[in-house]
Design a protein around this motif. Structure first.
Motif, PDB file in Angstrom:
ATOM      1  N   LEU A 173      13.990  -6.615   7.499  1.00  0.00           N
ATOM      2  CA  LEU A 173      15.006  -5.834   8.206  1.00  0.00           C
ATOM      3  C   LEU A 173      16.369  -6.516   8.148  1.00  0.00           C
ATOM      4  CD1 LEU A 173      12.952  -4.642  11.308  1.00  0.00           C
ATOM      5  CD2 LEU A 173      13.997  -3.183   9.559  1.00  0.00           C
ATOM      6  N   ARG A 174      16.373  -7.842   8.196  1.00  0.00           N
ATOM      7  CA  ARG A 174      17.655  -8.559   8.114  1.00  0.00           C
ATOM      8  C   ARG A 174      18.342  -8.324   6.777  1.00  0.00           C
ATOM      9  NH1 ARG A 174      14.835 -12.528  11.265  1.00  0.00           N
ATOM     10  NH2 ARG A 174      14.115 -13.626   9.393  1.00  0.00           N
ATOM     11  N   LEU A 175      17.565  -8.055   5.734  1.00  0.00           N
ATOM     12  CA  LEU A 175      18.144  -7.769   4.424  1.00  0.00           C
ATOM     13  C   LEU A 175      18.561  -6.301   4.288  1.00  0.00           C
ATOM     14  CD1 LEU A 175      15.634  -9.729   2.140  1.00  0.00           C
ATOM     15  CD2 LEU A 175      17.971 -10.409   2.756  1.00  0.00           C
ATOM     16  N   VAL A 176      17.768  -5.416   4.860  1.00  0.00           N
ATOM     17  CA  VAL A 176      17.989  -3.979   4.666  1.00  0.00           C
ATOM     18  C   VAL A 176      19.113  -3.448   5.535  1.00  0.00           C
ATOM     19  CG1 VAL A 176      16.941  -1.722   5.096  1.00  0.00           C
ATOM     20  CG2 VAL A 176      15.670  -3.455   3.839  1.00  0.00           C
ATOM     21  N   VAL A 177      19.157  -3.860   6.792  1.00  0.00           N
ATOM     22  CA  VAL A 177      20.092  -3.259   7.754  1.00  0.00           C
ATOM     23  C   VAL A 177      21.551  -3.339   7.305  1.00  0.00           C
ATOM     24  CG1 VAL A 177      21.055  -3.534  10.073  1.00  0.00           C
ATOM     25  CG2 VAL A 177      18.573  -3.412   9.748  1.00  0.00           C
ATOM     26  N   PRO A 178      22.069  -4.504   6.847  1.00  0.00           N
ATOM     27  CA  PRO A 178      23.499  -4.551   6.491  1.00  0.00           C
ATOM     28  C   PRO A 178      23.876  -3.656   5.311  1.00  0.00           C
ATOM     29  CG  PRO A 178      22.588  -6.768   6.768  1.00  0.00           C
ATOM     30  CD  PRO A 178      21.426  -5.821   6.708  1.00  0.00           C
ATOM     31  N   GLN A 179      22.901  -3.234   4.513  1.00  0.00           N
ATOM     32  CA  GLN A 179      23.195  -2.431   3.326  1.00  0.00           C
ATOM     33  C   GLN A 179      22.811  -0.969   3.498  1.00  0.00           C
ATOM     34  OE1 GLN A 179      22.117  -4.444  -0.448  1.00  0.00           O
ATOM     35  NE2 GLN A 179      21.362  -6.115   0.820  1.00  0.00           N
ATOM     36  N   SER A 180      22.660  -0.519   4.729  1.00  0.00           N
ATOM     37  CA  SER A 180      22.175   0.837   4.986  1.00  0.00           C
ATOM     38  C   SER A 180      23.072   1.575   5.976  1.00  0.00           C
ATOM     39  CB  SER A 180      20.741   0.793   5.540  1.00  0.00           C
ATOM     40  OG  SER A 180      19.871   0.092   4.665  1.00  0.00           O
ATOM     41  N   ASP A 181      23.134   2.897   5.793  1.00  0.00           N
ATOM     42  CA  ASP A 181      23.773   3.775   6.774  1.00  0.00           C
ATOM     43  C   ASP A 181      22.742   4.382   7.710  1.00  0.00           C
ATOM     44  OD1 ASP A 181      26.374   3.507   5.576  1.00  0.00           O
ATOM     45  OD2 ASP A 181      25.699   4.882   3.994  1.00  0.00           O
ATOM     46  N   ALA A 182      21.489   4.327   7.324  1.00  0.00           N
ATOM     47  CA  ALA A 182      20.387   4.846   8.134  1.00  0.00           C
ATOM     48  C   ALA A 182      19.110   4.164   7.690  1.00  0.00           C
ATOM     49  CB  ALA A 182      20.262   6.365   7.988  1.00  0.00           C
ATOM     50  N   LEU A 183      18.136   4.113   8.593  1.00  0.00           N
ATOM     51  CA  LEU A 183      16.825   3.558   8.283  1.00  0.00           C
ATOM     52  C   LEU A 183      15.792   4.674   8.323  1.00  0.00           C
ATOM     53  CD1 LEU A 183      16.921   0.317  10.500  1.00  0.00           C
ATOM     54  CD2 LEU A 183      17.534   0.542   8.074  1.00  0.00           C
ATOM     55  N   MET A 184      14.765   4.549   7.492  1.00  0.00           N
ATOM     56  CA  MET A 184      13.699   5.534   7.475  1.00  0.00           C
ATOM     57  C   MET A 184      12.353   4.831   7.660  1.00  0.00           C
ATOM     58  SD  MET A 184      12.674   8.396   4.579  1.00  0.00           S
ATOM     59  CE  MET A 184      14.208   9.281   4.826  1.00  0.00           C
ATOM     60  N   VAL A 185      11.536   5.374   8.550  1.00  0.00           N
ATOM     61  CA  VAL A 185      10.184   4.880   8.767  1.00  0.00           C
ATOM     62  C   VAL A 185       9.224   5.800   8.027  1.00  0.00           C
ATOM     63  CG1 VAL A 185       8.377   4.396  10.451  1.00  0.00           C
ATOM     64  CG2 VAL A 185      10.765   3.892  11.004  1.00  0.00           C
ATOM     65  N   LEU A 186       8.500   5.243   7.070  1.00  0.00           N
ATOM     66  CA  LEU A 186       7.560   6.043   6.287  1.00  0.00           C
ATOM     67  C   LEU A 186       6.256   6.265   7.062  1.00  0.00           C
ATOM     68  CD1 LEU A 186       7.929   4.292   2.800  1.00  0.00           C
ATOM     69  CD2 LEU A 186       9.132   6.319   3.648  1.00  0.00           C
ATOM     70  N   PRO A 187       5.532   7.330   6.750  1.00  0.00           N
ATOM     71  CA  PRO A 187       4.221   7.540   7.375  1.00  0.00           C
ATOM     72  C   PRO A 187       3.168   6.662   6.707  1.00  0.00           C
ATOM     73  CG  PRO A 187       4.731   9.366   5.907  1.00  0.00           C
ATOM     74  CD  PRO A 187       5.943   8.482   5.916  1.00  0.00           C
ATOM     75  N   ASP A 188       3.248   5.361   6.959  1.00  0.00           N
ATOM     76  CA  ASP A 188       2.364   4.386   6.313  1.00  0.00           C
ATOM     77  C   ASP A 188       1.876   3.388   7.341  1.00  0.00           C
ATOM     78  OD1 ASP A 188       4.638   2.941   6.836  1.00  0.00           O
ATOM     79  OD2 ASP A 188       5.008   2.320   4.768  1.00  0.00           O
ATOM     80  N   GLU A 238       0.812  -1.215   0.000  1.00  0.00           N
ATOM     81  CA  GLU A 238       0.000   0.000   0.000  1.00  0.00           C
ATOM     82  C   GLU A 238       0.844   1.263   0.000  1.00  0.00           C
ATOM     83  OE1 GLU A 238      -2.281  -3.357   1.771  1.00  0.00           O
ATOM     84  OE2 GLU A 238      -0.277  -2.516   2.088  1.00  0.00           O
ATOM     85  N   SER A 239       2.121   1.125   0.358  1.00  0.00           N
ATOM     86  CA  SER A 239       3.007   2.292   0.468  1.00  0.00           C
ATOM     87  C   SER A 239       3.655   2.679  -0.854  1.00  0.00           C
ATOM     88  CB  SER A 239       4.103   2.001   1.501  1.00  0.00           C
ATOM     89  OG  SER A 239       3.559   1.589   2.726  1.00  0.00           O
ATOM     90  N   GLU A 240       3.281   2.033  -1.940  1.00  0.00           N
ATOM     91  CA  GLU A 240       3.949   2.271  -3.212  1.00  0.00           C
ATOM     92  C   GLU A 240       3.988   3.747  -3.607  1.00  0.00           C
ATOM     93  OE1 GLU A 240       6.277   1.431  -6.363  1.00  0.00           O
ATOM     94  OE2 GLU A 240       5.713   0.098  -4.711  1.00  0.00           O
ATOM     95  N   PRO A 241       2.910   4.539  -3.452  1.00  0.00           N
ATOM     96  CA  PRO A 241       3.018   5.961  -3.798  1.00  0.00           C
ATOM     97  C   PRO A 241       4.100   6.690  -3.009  1.00  0.00           C
ATOM     98  CG  PRO A 241       0.720   5.325  -3.577  1.00  0.00           C
ATOM     99  CD  PRO A 241       1.527   4.170  -3.077  1.00  0.00           C
ATOM    100  N   LEU A 242       4.229   6.376  -1.724  1.00  0.00           N
ATOM    101  CA  LEU A 242       5.283   6.984  -0.917  1.00  0.00           C
ATOM    102  C   LEU A 242       6.658   6.540  -1.374  1.00  0.00           C
ATOM    103  CD1 LEU A 242       3.869   6.799   2.732  1.00  0.00           C
ATOM    104  CD2 LEU A 242       4.545   8.866   1.509  1.00  0.00           C
ATOM    105  N   VAL A 243       6.789   5.262  -1.697  1.00  0.00           N
ATOM    106  CA  VAL A 243       8.085   4.749  -2.148  1.00  0.00           C
ATOM    107  C   VAL A 243       8.485   5.400  -3.463  1.00  0.00           C
ATOM    108  CG1 VAL A 243       9.324   2.686  -2.911  1.00  0.00           C
ATOM    109  CG2 VAL A 243       7.821   2.566  -0.903  1.00  0.00           C
ATOM    110  N   ARG A 244       7.536   5.566  -4.384  1.00  0.00           N
ATOM    111  CA  ARG A 244       7.863   6.228  -5.649  1.00  0.00           C
ATOM    112  C   ARG A 244       8.331   7.656  -5.414  1.00  0.00           C
ATOM    113  NH1 ARG A 244       3.018   3.702  -7.548  1.00  0.00           N
ATOM    114  NH2 ARG A 244       1.933   5.710  -7.376  1.00  0.00           N
ATOM    115  N   GLU A 245       7.652   8.362  -4.511  1.00  0.00           N
ATOM    116  CA  GLU A 245       8.074   9.732  -4.202  1.00  0.00           C
ATOM    117  C   GLU A 245       9.480   9.736  -3.603  1.00  0.00           C
ATOM    118  OE1 GLU A 245       7.004  13.444  -1.224  1.00  0.00           O
ATOM    119  OE2 GLU A 245       5.561  11.803  -1.445  1.00  0.00           O
ATOM    120  N   LEU A 246       9.751   8.790  -2.715  1.00  0.00           N
ATOM    121  CA  LEU A 246      11.079   8.696  -2.106  1.00  0.00           C
ATOM    122  C   LEU A 246      12.137   8.372  -3.149  1.00  0.00           C
ATOM    123  CD1 LEU A 246      12.821   8.686   0.449  1.00  0.00           C
ATOM    124  CD2 LEU A 246      12.189   6.280   0.783  1.00  0.00           C
TER     125      LEU A 246
END
Length: 355
Positions: free
Chosen positions: A231-246, A195-203
């Motif tokens: 999260l196990r996939l995203v965390v090792p490849q990130s310098d920061a995490l973002m929580v979307l308003p979704d 459902e967050s696809e519109p937010l992801v596209r904007e990001l």
């Protein structure tokens, strides 16, 4: 002795007086326009909505007409004497059904230069009612607006101008905050639901348009309860995490899972709410109901001006994201991560500088 100006000197002064008179007349007309009527549809009693409406009321110009119309939960009509509905007093609060099709509401809104709907329930009611007056839909999330757009063809009526003010800052502003806090980092990880696809596209657009571009890693999960593996996939490849308003950002357990994953890996977490910062996020660019009310008035002026001028042929709504009112920082989290951050006011000014 009173000096008498020669005829040749009187002409410039006469021109000045004429110009001053014209300016005063214009100012009076502008003041009258600013004092025009405002009809506000309110669909909930949440604290943020109440603060928004209070600011609208406080900013109403002297002589202007302010009418608050409440849309009860579930849309059940509440009976009102017809005389009160047809001849409402200033600041009168009345109930109407969710379809906003009662004769009393049509009569009240007919003379209103601008109608403003606060929240998704009021927005649904407002776009379905008849009338051609300019309309502003406020206090909507991006996903609430996308749902409304998909389910309500009346949103794109050709005979009415509509403005939409989203309650969250744009993704470009969120990335600008990450850049201000972590200027040497450019990898951001996000867990999202379909459902967050519109937010992801904007990001994604904001990430690609930045200089340098951001390396954005997005993992999708079917719902807010299934984020551990992502999260196990995203965390090792990130310098920061973002929580979307979704759905994840609105789910306390899911948000805490992201915060715990970030803390375990020594990664800062960014978002769009003060609640996230209080719970352990590093920073957030946030809007406030009062600031949103002021921005909504400005958007209403744009929409009303476009309607009066008949400008443009597109009937698409004019959509604006919230202008960040402030940056919030969790100083305890910053110390734990070994970060020395600018003051909140300085970060707020940095985000506002390009505007």
């Amino acid at each position: 002795m009173i000096p008498v100006l020669p005829p040749s000197s009187r002409r410039p002064w006469r021109a000045v007086r004429i110009a001053l008179a014209a300016m005063l007349a214009w100012a009076a007309a502008a003041g009258g326009a600013a004092a025009a009527s405002l009809t506000v549809l309110m669909g909930d009693d949440m604290a943020a909505s109440s603060e928004f409406v209070q600011q609208l009321r406080a900013d109403q110009e002297p002589g202007g007409r302010f009418e608050l119309v409440r849309i009860p939960p579930g849309g059940a009509a509440v009976a009102q004497p017809e005389a009160a509905a047809l001849a409402p007093a200033p600041d009168q609060e009345r109930a109407a059904n969710a379809g906003v099709r009662t004769r009393s509401l049509r009569s009240a809104a007919a003379d209103a230069p601008l109608t403003m709907a606060v929240g998704p329930a009021a927005a649904r009611a407002a776009i379905e009612r008849p009338g051609q007056e300019p309309l502003v839909l406020a206090m909507l999330s991006r996903l609430e607006y996308e749902t409304l757009k998909a389910s309500s063809p009346a949103l794109r009526r050709g005979d009415r101008r509509v403005g939409v003010l989203l309650r969250d800052p744009a993704m470009a502003d969120q990335l600008a905050l990450v850049n201000a806090v972590l200027p040497q980092k450019h990898r951001v990880g996000v867990v999202a639901t379909p459902e967050s696809e519109p937010l992801v596209r904007e990001l994604q657009r904001a990430a690609q348009g930045a200089n340098p571009a951001w390396d954005l890693r997005v993992e999708y999960v079917p719902d807010a309860r299934s984020i551990a593996s992502a999260l196990r996939l995203v965390v090792p490849q990130s310098d920061a995490l973002m929580v979307l308003p979704d759905l994840i950002g609105d789910n306390q357990a899911a948000t805490l899972s992201v915060l715990r994953a970030g803390a375990s890996a020594g990664l800062p977490v960014f978002g769009a709410s003060e609640g996230l910062v209080r719970s352990g996020g590093l920073a957030a660019a946030v809007s406030t109901p009062s600031q949103l009310a002021q921005q909504a008035r400005q958007l209403g002026q744009k929409v009303a001006s476009a309607a009066a001028a008949g400008a443009g042929s597109s009937n698409a709504p004019l959509v604006e994201a919230a202008t960040p009112a402030a940056v919030r920082v969790n100083a305890t989290v910053a110390r734990g991560l070994g970060l020395r951050l600018p003051e909140e006011r300085e970060l707020t000014d940095r985000l506002a500088a390009p505007r």
